[in-house]
Design a protein around this motif. Structure first.
Motif, short mmCIF file in Angstrom:
data_model
loop_
_atom_site.label_atom_id
_atom_site.label_comp_id
_atom_site.label_asym_id
_atom_site.label_seq_id
_atom_site.Cartn_x
_atom_site.Cartn_y
_atom_site.Cartn_z
N PHE A 146 0.87 -1.33 -0.02
CA PHE A 146 0.14 0.04 0.01
C PHE A 146 0.85 1.20 0.00
N SER A 147 2.19 1.06 -0.40
CA SER A 147 3.10 2.12 -0.43
C SER A 147 2.44 3.41 -1.26
N PRO A 148 2.61 4.75 -0.82
CA PRO A 148 1.96 5.74 -1.59
C PRO A 148 2.99 5.80 -2.77
N LEU A 149 4.12 5.27 -2.90
CA LEU A 149 5.20 5.68 -4.01
C LEU A 149 4.25 5.21 -5.31
N PHE A 150 3.58 4.21 -5.53
CA PHE A 150 2.64 3.81 -6.92
C PHE A 150 1.46 4.31 -6.79
N GLY A 151 1.18 5.38 -5.86
CA GLY A 151 0.11 6.19 -6.11
C GLY A 151 0.14 7.37 -6.85
N ALA A 152 1.49 7.87 -6.85
CA ALA A 152 2.23 9.01 -7.42
C ALA A 152 1.79 8.89 -9.08
N GLU A 153 1.56 10.29 -9.49
CA GLU A 153 1.02 10.26 -10.74
C GLU A 153 1.67 9.80 -12.07
N GLY A 160 14.12 -3.52 -13.14
CA GLY A 160 15.90 -3.52 -12.96
C GLY A 160 16.42 -4.87 -12.25
N THR A 161 17.67 -4.54 -11.78
CA THR A 161 18.43 -5.63 -11.52
C THR A 161 18.98 -5.39 -10.09
N LEU A 162 18.42 -4.67 -9.25
CA LEU A 162 18.71 -4.38 -7.95
C LEU A 162 17.68 -4.85 -6.93
N ALA A 163 17.79 -5.62 -5.85
CA ALA A 163 16.73 -5.88 -4.88
C ALA A 163 17.27 -5.08 -3.49
N PHE A 164 15.97 -4.26 -3.15
CA PHE A 164 15.87 -3.62 -1.89
C PHE A 164 15.23 -4.28 -0.89
N VAL A 165 15.74 -4.76 0.29
CA VAL A 165 14.92 -5.30 1.28
C VAL A 165 15.02 -4.29 2.61
N SER A 166 14.15 -4.05 3.13
CA SER A 166 14.09 -3.11 4.37
C SER A 166 13.18 -3.57 5.50
N GLN A 167 13.69 -3.41 6.74
CA GLN A 167 12.80 -3.89 7.88
C GLN A 167 11.71 -2.71 7.92
N SER A 168 12.43 -1.43 7.63
CA SER A 168 11.52 -0.22 7.77
C SER A 168 10.98 -0.05 6.26
N GLY A 169 9.51 -0.17 6.41
CA GLY A 169 8.71 0.11 4.95
C GLY A 169 8.71 1.18 4.35
N GLY A 174 10.84 4.72 0.56
CA GLY A 174 11.54 6.08 0.29
C GLY A 174 12.94 5.95 -0.35
N ALA A 175 13.72 5.01 -0.06
CA ALA A 175 14.84 4.75 -0.68
C ALA A 175 14.80 4.36 -2.15
N ALA A 176 13.61 3.49 -2.24
CA ALA A 176 13.44 3.19 -3.57
C ALA A 176 13.20 4.16 -4.53
N SER A 191 9.62 -4.94 2.14
CA SER A 191 9.61 -4.36 3.82
C SER A 191 9.31 -5.66 4.56
N THR A 192 9.87 -5.81 5.50
CA THR A 192 9.81 -7.04 6.54
C THR A 192 9.14 -6.65 7.91
N GLY A 193 9.24 -5.42 8.01
CA GLY A 193 8.50 -4.90 9.44
C GLY A 193 9.09 -5.65 10.48
N ASN A 194 8.31 -6.25 11.43
CA ASN A 194 9.11 -6.64 12.66
C ASN A 194 9.63 -7.93 12.54
#
Length: 687
Positions: A146-153, A160-169, A174-176, A191-194
């Protein structure tokens, strides 16, 4: 398809808590899956709506047509248990729990989280989260988020070829978004949260098996699992991690020097360095490293050649080469001869190679200079630095760099110091040419150092064996420890216990006429501070010294006196256990251990050569090599001692701290002068 890989391979996605209400979090994943063209089955789950956004909905995931590869749970915390039950009943293997209200809220939430995880595991369901924003995979257009990133206009959505994995969604997405803004192309963002069940490291490990991935990037908050770290390092894919909490005193305070010095953060640094995983300090650095990971060109060494149109940029680049542990290539004589025919007389042919601003009138300077550096066998990495070049001039430079990269196969990094409006197409052209671009030489060299760190050959040690050999007991005395050391082939002074004053005289004579007497008292770790050491004792002074030390309540050890002159250097060597496993610490020792704090750390077991590498990395390495008239000491013997100590303790159970301080390194050989052992018997120490 593995359970975790459903995050990017799912062909059917259930959204539990789906909603048609504008602004509802349960609507966003449906919007995104439809908007970005997910080709699999979308299964909204809502008992009150037969249809959501034109897609048939179901009262429960149990009612949805199976199989369901991935479930996104977006209901309130108190309803998550029921949703997990339904997923188990429906045979779902992976669920992303976006809901908050678990361990991040306190004890009650932690209990609920533990109950959710236990129920899921019993039913064969793996969990991402809770308290996470979800995941996106660009190639298969899996948007379980539900990241607002993909709701942007307008959002770039080129796989791509890079994989980002973050505990903090929020931080991860945001980094993505920053990556996208800078022209990077992530292919997977998770994102993996807790990290209640599946951890961020587990996801990275799974992504390492995806052939298309060229670089793995992670943000961690929890202490990583060393076993998973080892597997990740062994995947062959370059990895960079941003681990928060550098300033926290994460380690336990052990009753020894090594436990006090080896904080959790320093141990993690050592573990990552030993495994060839890059550790970064902020998001900017993570993205800089990501840029160089996009290219599959890898250096075979750490020698750098700098070619520049600006003398200032060249100087900054040379400084950064040394600062980041790289080497400025001396260049082959034939290369300098060739460059002398190319570079203007007012330029420079010594590395850094300054072709000057003459390149503006003679663009061939770049081509010809790069040809020379590509052919030079002393050059492993090329950094091209130019400033304030505009439009067509930048285009010509990019073309020259692209041709050189294709011709030689060596990584070429670009430091282009100038505003984008000078050459608006340059970032795109450089990216398409596979040339990582940075605004300053320092950032380019920092990325080059990361590229070498993940590329350099290394032998990864085997995982330590679990503690099965009892080792010495908690009350082990110095003589007992030294017996174990001697049996392991480690030199210790000759000596024995003196039972009384008369025996002390005999023992001193046996030791050569001048000896060291020590109090052997259980629990007395720091003998010098307690007055428990007498140095230079002779047969005449032995009775008095023995009486003084015996009065401290234990036995008296008599040992030969090892030369304390200028021809020796004292080290501290020790091992203690951490959440990452047993850690060896070594550095300048003796009474200055805490004052100088010049130590290095390595996870055990050591890989071949790691002992020598640790000693070479000390700030005081020049003292070992001999400086200001001092004789060099036997560094090879010291390194061998580190490996022998590591082998000796590798089967000892968790909770111990072995402290060898000082270890005297002589012009020939290394001798352990003092040894102490303590144990942390708390439950945490045995984890």
């Amino acid at each position: 398809m593995s359970d975790i890989s459903a995050l990017w391979e799912a062909e059917s996605i259930a959204v539990i808590g789906a909603s048609e209400r504008p602004g509802a979090l349960g609507r966003k994943p449906l919007d995104y899956l439809l908007r970005y063209g997910f080709k699999g089955r979308i299964l909204p789950v809502n008992p009150r709506s037969p249809e959501i956004l034109g897609v048939p909905a179901y009262p429960s995931v149990k009612d949805a047509p199976g199989p369901v590869d991935l479930a996104l749970i977006m209901v309130s915390a108190e309803r998550v248990l029921g949703a997990v039950d339904d997923c188990v009943a429906a045979g779902v293997k992976l669920a992303v729990i976006a809901s908050s209200g678990f361990a991040e809220t306190g004890e009650e939430g932690a209990r609920l989280q533990a109950e959710v995880v236990a129920k899921a595991r019993a039913g064969g369901l793996r969990i991402i989260g809770p308290n996470c924003i979800g995941a996106v995979a660009y190639e298969n257009r899996v948007l379980a988020t539900f990241s607002p990133l993909f709701g942007a206009e307008s959002v770039p959505f080129e796989p791509g070829t890079l994989a980002f994995v973050s505990q903090s969604g929020a931080l991860g997405f945001g980094a993505a978004s920053l990556a996208l803004e800078r022209g990077l192309r992530p292919g997977w963002v998770v994102s993996t949260g807790n990290d209640a069940d599946v951890t961020a490291l587990e996801v990275l490990r799974e992504l390492a098996t995806v052939p298309e991935v060229t670089g793995l990037l992670g943000y961690l908050e929890d202490t990583p699992d060393i076993g998973t770290l080892r597997e990740l390092a062994g995947s062959g894919k370059p990895v960079a991690l941003l681990k928060s909490g550098r300033t926290e005193a994460g380690g336990r305070a052990a009753a020894s020097h090594t436990g006090a010095l080896a904080t959790d953060d320093r141990v993690l640094d050592a573990a990552l360095r030993g495994l060839g995983i890059v550790r970064v300090d902020d998001i900017d650095e993570l993205l800089d490293v990501a840029r160089v990971f996009e290219s599959e060109r890898r250096p075979t060494g750490n020698r750098v050649a700098v070619v520049t149109t600006s003398g200032g940029s060249g100087i900054l680049a040379a400084d950064a080469v040394e600062a980041h542990g790289l080497e400025l290539s001396a260049l082959e004589p034939r290369s300098k001869e060739a460059l002398a025919e190319i570079v203007p007389a007012f330029g420079a042919i010594d590395n850094p190679v300054d072709i000057t601003a003459t390149v503006l009138s003679d663009p061939s300077l770049f081509d010809r200079s790069l040809d020379v550096l590509i052919a030079d066998d002393t050059v492993d990495i090329i950094v091209a630095a130019f400033c304030v070049m505009a439009g067509p001039d930048v285009e010509k430079a990019v073309n020259a760099l692209s041709r050189a990269a294709e011709k030689g196969g060596k990584p070429i990094l670009v430091a282009r110091t100038g505003a984008d409006f000078l050459a608006p197409d340059a970032p795109r052209d450089l990216r398409e040419a596979g040339l990582p671009e940075y605004p300053t030489p320092a950032r380019a060299l920092r990325a080059a150092a990361a590229l070498w760190e993940v590329s350099r050959p290394r032998t990864l040690p085997d995982a330590p064996r679990p503690g099965t050999v009892p080792g010495p007991g908690a009350e082990a005395t110095e003589p007992e420890l030294k017996r174990l050391l001697a049996e392991a082939g480690i030199d210790v002074p000759k000596g024995r216990i003196a039972v009384d004053a008369e025996d002390a005289v005999r023992a001193v004579t046996e030791a050569g006429g001048t000896a060291v007497l020590k109090a052997v008292v259980p629990g007395l770790l720091h003998k010098t501070e307690a007055g428990g050491v007498e140095i230079g004792v002779t047969a005449d002074t032995a009775p008095e010294a023995h009486a003084r030390l015996a009065a401290l309540g234990g036995q008296v050890l008599v040992e030969e006196l090892i030369d304390e002159g200028a021809e020796g250097v004292e080290l501290i060597v020790g091992v203690h256990t951490t959440d990452l496993g047993p850690v060896l610490t070594a550095g300048l020792g003796g009474i200055f251990t805490e004052v100088l704090d010049d130590v290095g750390h390595r996870l055990l077991p050591l890989a071949p050569g790691e002992g020598a590498e640790l000693l070479a990395g000390l700030r005081g390495a020049k003292i070992l090599a001999g400086t200001r008239g001092r004789a060099a000491v036997d560094v090879a013997a010291a390194a061998e001692l580190l490996h022998k100590v590591g082998a000796l303790v590798q089967d000892w159970p968790a909770g111990f701290a072995l402290d060898l301080n000082p270890v005297r390194v002589l012009p020939r050989g290394a001798v352990v002068l003092d040894a102490a052992l303590s144990f942390d018997t708390s439950e945490e120490a045995g984890r």
